[in-house]
Design a protein around this motif. Structure first.
Motif, short mmCIF file in Angstrom:
data_model
loop_
_atom_site.label_atom_id
_atom_site.label_comp_id
_atom_site.label_asym_id
_atom_site.label_seq_id
_atom_site.Cartn_x
_atom_site.Cartn_y
_atom_site.Cartn_z
N ALA A 1 0.82 -1.22 0.00
CA ALA A 1 0.00 0.00 0.00
C ALA A 1 0.86 1.26 0.00
N ARG A 2 2.15 1.11 0.31
CA ARG A 2 3.06 2.27 0.30
C ARG A 2 3.59 2.57 -1.10
N VAL A 3 3.29 1.72 -2.06
CA VAL A 3 3.76 1.94 -3.44
C VAL A 3 2.80 2.91 -4.12
N ALA A 4 3.29 4.10 -4.44
CA ALA A 4 2.45 5.11 -5.09
C ALA A 4 1.97 4.60 -6.44
N GLY A 5 0.66 4.66 -6.66
CA GLY A 5 0.08 4.22 -7.92
C GLY A 5 -0.46 2.81 -7.88
N LEU A 6 -0.25 2.08 -6.78
CA LEU A 6 -0.74 0.71 -6.64
C LEU A 6 -1.94 0.71 -5.70
N VAL B 1 4.25 -15.08 -11.20
CA VAL B 1 4.80 -15.76 -10.03
C VAL B 1 6.07 -15.00 -9.64
N TYR B 2 6.23 -14.74 -8.33
CA TYR B 2 7.36 -13.96 -7.85
C TYR B 2 8.03 -14.73 -6.71
N ARG B 3 9.37 -14.82 -6.76
CA ARG B 3 10.12 -15.52 -5.70
C ARG B 3 11.19 -14.60 -5.16
N LEU C 1 7.62 -6.52 -7.02
CA LEU C 1 6.30 -6.23 -7.55
C LEU C 1 6.22 -4.80 -8.08
N ALA C 2 6.75 -3.85 -7.34
CA ALA C 2 6.68 -2.45 -7.77
C ALA C 2 7.37 -2.26 -9.12
N ARG C 3 8.59 -2.83 -9.25
CA ARG C 3 9.31 -2.66 -10.51
C ARG C 3 8.61 -3.41 -11.65
N GLY C 4 7.96 -4.51 -11.31
CA GLY C 4 7.20 -5.21 -12.34
C GLY C 4 6.02 -4.40 -12.85
N PHE C 5 5.51 -3.51 -12.02
CA PHE C 5 4.41 -2.62 -12.43
C PHE C 5 4.92 -1.25 -12.87
N PRO D 1 9.39 1.56 -5.63
CA PRO D 1 9.14 0.92 -4.32
C PRO D 1 9.34 1.94 -3.20
N PRO D 2 8.86 1.62 -1.99
CA PRO D 2 9.08 2.52 -0.85
C PRO D 2 10.58 2.69 -0.59
#
Length: 966
Positions: free
Chosen positions: A338-343, A406-408, A425-429, A433-434
């Protein structure tokens, strides 16, 4: 053809050169009500309630027939069809802008709807002595304004998404003009101006918006507005003068904003397609710079199309020494993402409140996520790959069940594990990231986090004691854990916490102290709610920032509704609460452990009670019952509305059904006896409690019995009861008993000992409050100062009252509770009465009313007395009727219902309504049947009036205000 205009005023116009017919304000108002009902029309009963609420049924129906006949004669034709069960406007004879507006809304013609809504509904139109109509106007104006803003917002959003910058600026500009205090609309307008390339215009608007917010709210503008303004200022300015002079600029189309997953500046294929772009390089630099940072912040993304993520169960099967850590990881991942701006990420608490009992499974999380409106679910497993922990997470489409990714990640501990997952996840979108670890915004202690998560789960399963124990245990591990302090404060007010005895304010103080380190959503939510509970003025600005950033979060909207309600901003509070209901309705589950929509409806009904709108309470209760048919609470609200509205059949029927559902047992009998002033019956039931009841039961009986004795004018018995804790004639008391200061002061005042009363209320003001938050201190001082001034005014000490009025104004300004900010007007009104200036006093008393029925109804009483003395008794009826809808032990604590009946009877008699006056004089005679000697002359005056009234019309003599009331 004739046209009825209702937006921006109220008038009838002819569409040709003919002179428009003239109608009086009440008949124009009746046409407005019928027009606003549209094709469905309005029932006769509704019209009777709005325009003739105090008339008998026969008289009211006759008056309605006369009004419709007069309208037909004035218009020269039948513009109103009243032949069926409902009254409907004939659009072929008399069209209306409000009906056309509603039709446009229904058909989706948004531009026409906006063009018809030229101003506030019935702006500037007012009917004196039509309180129910006034309330209807406020509700209808709020509804129509909401529809207009929704249409405008839809147009603005569509234009922004399509890259139609000029249209977006126009629509967002209208929104900002119609609601200049809305930070949400201000942000939309700023973004539109920026994308249009009008950087100067955006900055100028930001300055105007900031000035308006500071002037009207005495608060800083939304942080997001200020942040966007700062970013616009930081963009290097082109040479605007040279660009502005180029004639081609107005005609040349600008490129649409790029999609968020593509960087046009790095794609040479894009620039080769626009050979003329260099002519507009200065403006292009501004537009691309603005678009660049807006894209990065996802403001140009299609909000409605963006996915909403929920974090489901993260299993920890086979991980030694970590029972239940999967639930901790679920919360940690949701909090960090939830701290990722735009997500857009749902809070874990949202899933817990929507989860069915026993739903602690992957399927249970998924079902709760669907009800909450999520589109994608993140779920996975924790495993040990010595020496590291490994977390595998899948992103699953909730509508299809297809795994989208899938993320590991691997790390040495859980905080680092969550940080790694969030970065991936943030970079994938394509988002940032925070900049800090999850541990810095929650707690570095995994054991504290585990205990906290278990406590949250217990809270949403209504196991309050277990939740308290777990929160205390979490704080024993980490005493700076803000969210644990927050829940502990919430729990203490729901269930007394023995570990907080003597330090009940500590959880709130510590939660606010440590909230600064929380993630944005939690920080804003905690701060807004707790500042609101502390009566601190910044609560509103924080709550509005919260709902601007998270407009689809029902808990955020609920907090905003509470804060606005506290301030007396009824319409705004209703809008926020209704939106929370809408969101919770779509996610409601009849068998979920926590019923948040029940909380929403209770808040809405409470709001309407404060707003003095019993019909709205009834409507809310019926909606509540339709959504939760097995709940007992709607019957309580319907019974309460019946009792407040003097509808004994509705009160008894609904309270009986409530008792059948196990909501209450015999308590409602006592409550209804008080509501319908059946004092003798109440006394027979309550006196034995002092001999046989337990301590808590006797304390409750003492408080209620004092109210009954005061309303019956039996002040000597009331003083004995307050002093000894036992009624006269009953030997068994409460044991060691300390007289209540409030009751002591009230009884002194009612016995004519105003100086003694002032001294008692001064002692109340001198109580120890220094350890409380500033808003609570201000509220305490303002209220006790008001009571002290009330007593001093009765003693004739105007100089001291004048000084107190200034102090109360100063104290009240430090409290966010609406009553405190207005209380000084009451004292100034008393000063004007003492000077014989009733005309001026009326204005002060009106300004002092916070809630007509649940506020300080001593104000209503003094207002009515001034109006009667001015020869305006008809205006006195409404305020007293509203006060009688209040509570004996709260709003009407400082004036008895019997005194209110007395003034209301006098007002009805003086305004030529003897039948209504007789009802209230009978209430006076009945209540004071066993009153102390000082009440006997007033009771006898009422009795003599009733004797003359029974002799026939014209026999009832008028009674002066001085002769009938003190």
């Amino acid at each position: 053809m004739l046209q009825l205009w209702t937006f921006g005023g109220l008038a009838i116009e002819a569409d040709d050169s003919a002179v428009a017919p003239r109608l009086g304000p009440p008949r124009l108002a009746l046409l407005a009500v019928v027009a606003a009902a549209g094709d469905r029309g309005v029932s006769r009963e509704r019209l009777l309630a709005l325009f003739w609420p105090d008339a008998t049924d026969d008289r009211a129906r006759h008056a309605l027939r006369q009004a419709l006949y007069a309208i037909r004669i004035a218009l020269g034709r039948d513009a109103v069809n009243a032949s069926g069960p409902r009254v409907v406007l004939d659009e072929a004879v008399l069209s209306s802008d409000v009906a056309a507006f509603l039709a446009a809304v229904d058909t989706g013609d948004r531009e026409r709807a906006v063009s018809l809504s030229r101003g506030p509904f019935l702006d500037g139109f007012y009917l004196q002595d039509y309180a129910e109509f006034d309330r209807w106007v406020e509700e209808e104006r709020h509804r129509l304004t909401g529809l207009t803003l929704a249409a405008l917002h839809s147009l603005a959003t569509d234009a922004s998404r399509a890259g139609r910058h000029d249209a977006a600026v126009a629509w967002w500009g209208q929104l900002a003009e119609r609601d200049p205090l809305s930070s949400r609309f201000a942000l939309g307008y700023l973004r539109a101006l920026a994308l249009q390339g009008d950087r100067a215009g955006a900055l100028a608007f930001a300055r105007r918006h900031e000035a308006i917010v500071r002037r009207e709210l005495d608060a800083d503008p939304d942080p997001e507005v200020r942040k966007l303004e700062a970013e616009l200022r930081a963009i290097p300015s082109p040479v605007p003068a040279a660009v502005a002079l180029q004639p081609q600029l107005a005609e040349a189309p600008l490129p649409a904003p790029p999609p968020p997953d593509r960087e046009y500046a790095r794609d040479p294929a894009v620039t080769r397609g626009w050979p003329s772009w260099r002519r507009f390089a200065p403006l292009a630099a501004t537009v691309m710079a603005v678009t660049g940072f807006l894209v990065q912040r996802s403001w140009t993304a299609h909000d409605a199309d963006r996915p909403t993520y929920a974090v489901g169960l993260i299993r920890d099967d086979g991980v030694p020494g970590s029972p239940g850590s999967g639930r901790v990881l679920t919360d940690m991942v949701a909090t960090d993402l939830a701290r990722v701006a735009g997500l857009r990420v749902l809070a874990n608490s949202r899933l817990l409140e929507l989860m069915r009992p026993g739903g602690d499974s992957a399927a249970g999380y998924a079902a709760a996520a669907r009800r909450a409106g999520a589109t994608d679910l993140l779920e996975g497993e924790l495993a040990v790959r010595a020496p590291l922990l490994q977390l595998e997470v899948r992103r699953v489409g909730l509508s299809t069940g297809i795994v989208k990714g899938v993320y590991r990640v691997s790390a040495a501990d859980r905080s680092a594990l969550v940080d790694s997952l969030t970065r991936v996840l943030a970079r994938g979108f394509s988002l940032d990231p925070p900049s800090s670890s999850i541990a810095t915004v929650t707690t570095p202690s995994q054991s504290a986090y585990r205990l906290y998560v278990a406590g949250v789960r217990a809270f949403y399963q209504n196991d309050l004691r277990a939740s308290q124990r777990l929160m205390h245990a979490a704080l024993a591990e980490d005493s700076t854990f803000a969210m644990a302090w927050y829940y502990l404060d919430k729990l203490h007010w729901l269930s007394a916490d023995p570990l907080l005895e003597g330090k009940a304010g500590e959880p709130r103080r510590r939660a606010l102290e440590y909230a600064t380190r929380l993630p944005a959503r939690e920080r804003l939510a905690v701060t807004a709610e707790l500042l609101g509970l502390n009566n601190e003025d910044p609560a509103l600005a924080v709550a509005e920032s919260l709902t601007t950033k998270y407009p689809d979060d029902p808990r955020s909207l609920s907090v905003l509704g509470k804060v606005r309600m506290q301030r007396g901003e009824w319409a705004g509070a209703a809008a926020a609460t209704e939106r929370a209901i809408q969101l919770d309705s779509s996610a409601a589950s009849l068998d979920s452990a926590a019923c948040r929509i029940c909380d929403d409806f209770r808040q809405l009904a409470d709001l309407y009670l404060w707003w003095d709108s019993l019909p709205a309470v009834v409507r809310a209760a019926h909606r509540y019952r339709a959504l939760r048919p097995g709940s007992a609470q709607p019957y309580f609200l319907l019974g309460l509305a019946g009792a407040r509205g003097s509808d004994s059949a509705a009160a008894y029927d609904n309270f009986r059904r409530l008792a059948e559902l196990g909501g209450i047992t015999s308590v409602w009998t006592k409550w209804v006896q008080l509501a319908f002033e059946k004092y003798d019956e109440f006394e027979q039931q309550v006196r034995p409690v002092f001999e046989t009841g337990g301590p808590e039961e006797r304390e409750s009986a003492l408080w209620e019995y004092l109210l009954v004795l005061r309303n019956q004018g039996r002040l000597r018995e009331a003083e004995h009861l307050n002093r000894t804790g036992s009624p006269t004639g009953v030997s068994a008391g409460l044991g060691p008993h300390t007289p209540g200061l409030h009751n002591e002061g009230i009884l002194d005042l009612e016995r004519g000992r105003a100086r003694e009363a002032a001294r008692v209320f001064t002692r109340l003001r001198g109580g120890e409050i220094s350890g409380n938050p500033p808003g609570i201190q201000a509220r305490s001082r303002a209220w006790s100062g008001t009571l002290q001034g009330m007593a001093l005014a009765a003693a004739g000490d105007t100089a001291e009252v004048r000084a107190l009025a200034d102090s109360v104004e100063r104290w009240g300004a430090g409290s966010a509770f609406g009553r405190d900010r207005k209380a000084h007007h009451y004292l100034r009104g008393l000063l004007l009465v003492a000077e014989g200036r009733d005309q001026d006093a009326v204005g002060e008393f009106q300004a002092a009313i916070h809630s007509a029925s649940l506020g300080f109804t001593r104000v209503n009483y003094e207002l009515a007395r001034s109006l009667v003395r001015l020869g305006r008794p008809g205006e006195a009826v409404g305020p007293i009727q509203a006060a009688l809808r209040g509570e004996l032990d709260a709003s009407c604590l400082y004036v008895t219902h019997t005194e209110l009946h007395e003034v209301l009877a006098l007002a009805f008699a003086a305004s030529g309504q003897p039948d209504s006056a007789a009802v209230h004089y009978r209430a006076v005679v009945k209540a004071w049947q066993r009153a102390d000697p000082e009440f006997v002359p007033r009771r006898d005056t009422a009795q003599r009036w009733l004797v003359r009234y029974q002799r026939g019309p014209g026999k009832g003599a008028s009674i002066g205000i001085g002769a009938s009331t003190r």
